[in-house]
Design a protein around this motif. Structure first.
Motif, PDB file in Angstrom:
ATOM      1  N   ASN A  53       7.312 -17.317  15.683  1.00  0.00           N
ATOM      2  CA  ASN A  53       8.553 -16.525  15.619  1.00  0.00           C
ATOM      3  C   ASN A  53       8.459 -15.319  14.693  1.00  0.00           C
ATOM      4  N   PHE A  54       7.345 -15.150  14.011  1.00  0.00           N
ATOM      5  CA  PHE A  54       7.265 -14.042  13.051  1.00  0.00           C
ATOM      6  C   PHE A  54       7.023 -12.737  13.812  1.00  0.00           C
ATOM      7  N   VAL A  55       7.999 -11.822  13.755  1.00  0.00           N
ATOM      8  CA  VAL A  55       7.925 -10.651  14.636  1.00  0.00           C
ATOM      9  C   VAL A  55       7.888  -9.306  13.919  1.00  0.00           C
ATOM     10  N   SER A  56       8.131  -9.280  12.631  1.00  0.00           N
ATOM     11  CA  SER A  56       8.167  -7.964  11.986  1.00  0.00           C
ATOM     12  C   SER A  56       7.772  -8.039  10.509  1.00  0.00           C
ATOM     13  N   LEU A  57       6.816  -7.181  10.178  1.00  0.00           N
ATOM     14  CA  LEU A  57       6.321  -7.126   8.795  1.00  0.00           C
ATOM     15  C   LEU A  57       6.507  -5.710   8.273  1.00  0.00           C
ATOM     16  N   HIS A  58       6.838  -5.590   6.986  1.00  0.00           N
ATOM     17  CA  HIS A  58       6.797  -4.249   6.398  1.00  0.00           C
ATOM     18  C   HIS A  58       5.959  -4.270   5.125  1.00  0.00           C
ATOM     19  N   LEU A  59       5.250  -3.182   4.918  1.00  0.00           N
ATOM     20  CA  LEU A  59       4.446  -3.015   3.701  1.00  0.00           C
ATOM     21  C   LEU A  59       5.285  -2.201   2.738  1.00  0.00           C
ATOM     22  N   THR A  60       5.490  -2.753   1.554  1.00  0.00           N
ATOM     23  CA  THR A  60       6.437  -2.110   0.657  1.00  0.00           C
ATOM     24  C   THR A  60       5.993  -2.220  -0.795  1.00  0.00           C
ATOM     25  N   GLY A  61       6.872  -1.824  -1.715  1.00  0.00           N
ATOM     26  CA  GLY A  61       6.558  -1.891  -3.131  1.00  0.00           C
ATOM     27  C   GLY A  61       7.835  -2.161  -3.891  1.00  0.00           C
ATOM     28  N   GLY A  62       7.853  -1.525  -5.028  1.00  0.00           N
ATOM     29  CA  GLY A  62       7.129  -0.372  -5.523  1.00  0.00           C
ATOM     30  C   GLY A  62       6.992   0.743  -4.488  1.00  0.00           C
ATOM     31  N   GLU A  63       6.118   1.657  -4.818  1.00  0.00           N
ATOM     32  CA  GLU A  63       5.880   2.768  -3.901  1.00  0.00           C
ATOM     33  C   GLU A  63       4.443   2.673  -3.397  1.00  0.00           C
ATOM     34  N   PRO A  64       4.265   2.247  -2.133  1.00  0.00           N
ATOM     35  CA  PRO A  64       2.913   2.001  -1.622  1.00  0.00           C
ATOM     36  C   PRO A  64       2.026   3.244  -1.555  1.00  0.00           C
ATOM     37  N   PHE A  65       2.628   4.438  -1.451  1.00  0.00           N
ATOM     38  CA  PHE A  65       1.800   5.654  -1.316  1.00  0.00           C
ATOM     39  C   PHE A  65       1.107   6.039  -2.629  1.00  0.00           C
ATOM     40  N   ILE A  66       1.484   5.409  -3.744  1.00  0.00           N
ATOM     41  CA  ILE A  66       0.795   5.699  -5.011  1.00  0.00           C
ATOM     42  C   ILE A  66      -0.676   5.326  -4.888  1.00  0.00           C
ATOM     43  N   ASN A  67      -0.948   4.272  -4.128  1.00  0.00           N
ATOM     44  CA  ASN A  67      -2.328   3.808  -3.952  1.00  0.00           C
ATOM     45  C   ASN A  67      -2.689   3.957  -2.470  1.00  0.00           C
ATOM     46  N   LEU A  68      -2.933   5.213  -2.063  1.00  0.00           N
ATOM     47  CA  LEU A  68      -3.170   5.494  -0.642  1.00  0.00           C
ATOM     48  C   LEU A  68      -4.402   4.764  -0.085  1.00  0.00           C
ATOM     49  N   PRO A  69      -5.539   4.716  -0.818  1.00  0.00           N
ATOM     50  CA  PRO A  69      -6.689   3.983  -0.269  1.00  0.00           C
ATOM     51  C   PRO A  69      -6.342   2.524   0.037  1.00  0.00           C
ATOM     52  N   LEU A  70      -5.607   1.884  -0.868  1.00  0.00           N
ATOM     53  CA  LEU A  70      -5.229   0.490  -0.623  1.00  0.00           C
ATOM     54  C   LEU A  70      -4.258   0.391   0.558  1.00  0.00           C
ATOM     55  N   LEU A  71      -3.335   1.333   0.632  1.00  0.00           N
ATOM     56  CA  LEU A  71      -2.366   1.315   1.736  1.00  0.00           C
ATOM     57  C   LEU A  71      -3.088   1.466   3.080  1.00  0.00           C
ATOM     58  N   ILE A  72      -4.065   2.353   3.123  1.00  0.00           N
ATOM     59  CA  ILE A  72      -4.825   2.560   4.373  1.00  0.00           C
ATOM     60  C   ILE A  72      -5.551   1.269   4.757  1.00  0.00           C
ATOM     61  N   GLU A  73      -6.148   0.610   3.772  1.00  0.00           N
ATOM     62  CA  GLU A  73      -6.836  -0.662   4.069  1.00  0.00           C
ATOM     63  C   GLU A  73      -5.834  -1.709   4.564  1.00  0.00           C
ATOM     64  N   ALA A  74      -4.666  -1.745   3.920  1.00  0.00           N
ATOM     65  CA  ALA A  74      -3.634  -2.711   4.319  1.00  0.00           C
ATOM     66  C   ALA A  74      -3.196  -2.454   5.761  1.00  0.00           C
ATOM     67  N   VAL A  75      -3.065  -1.182   6.110  1.00  0.00           N
ATOM     68  CA  VAL A  75      -2.668  -0.817   7.481  1.00  0.00           C
ATOM     69  C   VAL A  75      -3.737  -1.283   8.475  1.00  0.00           C
TER      70      VAL A  75
END
Ligand code: SF4
Ligand code: SF4
Length: 321
Positions: A53-75
């Motif tokens: 039933n899990f249908v939607s995830l969001h990546l959040t913070g804090g501000e995720p764009f502060i660590n763009l390399p990590l955000l890209i890997e997470a994506v």
């Protein structure tokens, strides 16, 4: 107690945020360091993927764009798991359209298809309105209008119409916007939990402690929507902050939450939590905004006075509150 497995939720990559807003639900701040590890993202997603039933995830913070390399890997990791997801941001990075395009194309190429752009009166002093507008225009172009959402567009519109552009002074902003419009903005924007219960206290109506006799948090704990799991592995219910139902591994395994004294009071009767805390030295206030205000004030007292309870996490949440 057993709770249903989640349908939707967010991954808090970090509590670090460049804005340190006065109303922040999670008390995010620039000086709160620490980011999630890739291995943990993989492990969490593996477990979420098993929940049909899990249908939607969001990546959040804090501000995720502060660590763009990590955000890209997470994506990239999210893309590989094929769970629908989006990211949330306060748009500080969109200083011009070229920068915005550069960043968003990298994220799109890594697998991002949807974004939530946040803006409000509380951001103005650090994020000029044009940053939000740059992010919006470029996001429309890259992801398509239907894949761009806002929190909240009304807040952006109020700031835009008021002409407020630079410094954020609370009293001055209210003067410019008008009290009625400001209250309307607060009502539609604020989640009345977390830091705002202290910083914006005077804007809320309050009730005597007796009003909360018999109140509990069963509905929030059982709510399978909008849960959060943070970088430390804390499973956080609904819109609560500074409190966990347990480590995500255990909760996602069978829905069983930890057995903890404070949690047990919250499940049964929050007024009993008050009476118990008074026995430990807590001084009740004359009035509270809501049950979350009562809950938070007691939790803060416990942490500030060195009482250790497993559900009171992350502890940094209580610093500078
Ligand atoms: S931008 Fe969002 S996460 Fe950052 S401090 Fe403000 S409310 Fe918190
Ligand atoms: S009272 Fe506390 S635990 Fe219950 S919903 Fe509010 S913040 Fe969450």
């Amino acid at each position: 107690m057993r709770i249903p497995l989640p349908y939707s939720g967010g991954l808090i990559l970090s509590y670090q945020c460049n804005l340190s807003c006065i109303h922040c639900l999670y008390n995010c701040r620039g000086n709160w360091k620490g980011w999630i590890e890739n291995e943990k993202i993989v492990d969490i997603l593996k477990r979420l993927k098993k929940i049909s039933n899990f249908v939607s995830l969001h990546l959040t913070g804090g501000e995720p764009f502060i660590n763009l390399p990590l955000l890209i890997e997470a994506v990239k990791i999210c893309r590989n798991f094929e769970i629908p997801f989006f990211i949330e941001t306060n748009c500080y990075w969109a200083k011009n359209k070229e920068i915005a395009e550069n960043i968003l194309i990298r994220l799109k190429e890594s697998g991002l298809n949807s974004i939530m752009l946040s803006y409000s009166i509380f951001y103005v002093y650090k994020v000029p309105i044009r940053n939000f507008e740059n992010a919006m225009e470029v996001s429309f172009k890259i992801f398509g209008r239907e894949n761009v959402s806002f929190y909240t567009f009304n807040a952006y519109r109020i700031v835009k119409e008021s002409g407020i552009s630079e410094s954020f002074d609370f009293e001055k902003s209210i003067e410019i916007i008008g009290k009625e419009k400001f209250l309307n903005f607060l009502g539609n924007y604020l989640v009345p939990k977390g830091k705002c219960l202290y910083t914006l206290e005077k804007w809320f109506y309050k009730y005597s402690p007796e009003r909360f006799k018999g109140a509990n948090c069963i509905a929030e704990f059982l709510n399978p929507h909008h849960i959060h799991i943070d970088l430390y592995g804390n499973y956080i219910p609904s819109f609560c902050s500074g409190i966990t139902l347990g480590n995500y591994k255990r909760v996602l395994e069978n829905g069983i939450i930890m057995n903890d004294r404070v949690l047990n009071f919250l499940i049964n009767d929050i007024y009993q939590l008050l009476l118990w805390a008074e026995g430990l030295g807590y001084k009740r206030k004359d009035a509270y905004i809501n049950k979350c205000h009562l809950c938070l004030d007691i939790r803060k007292f416990l942490v500030d006075n060195g009482f250790k309870f497993d559900c009171l996490k992350p502890e940094e949440f209580y610093h500078e509150l």
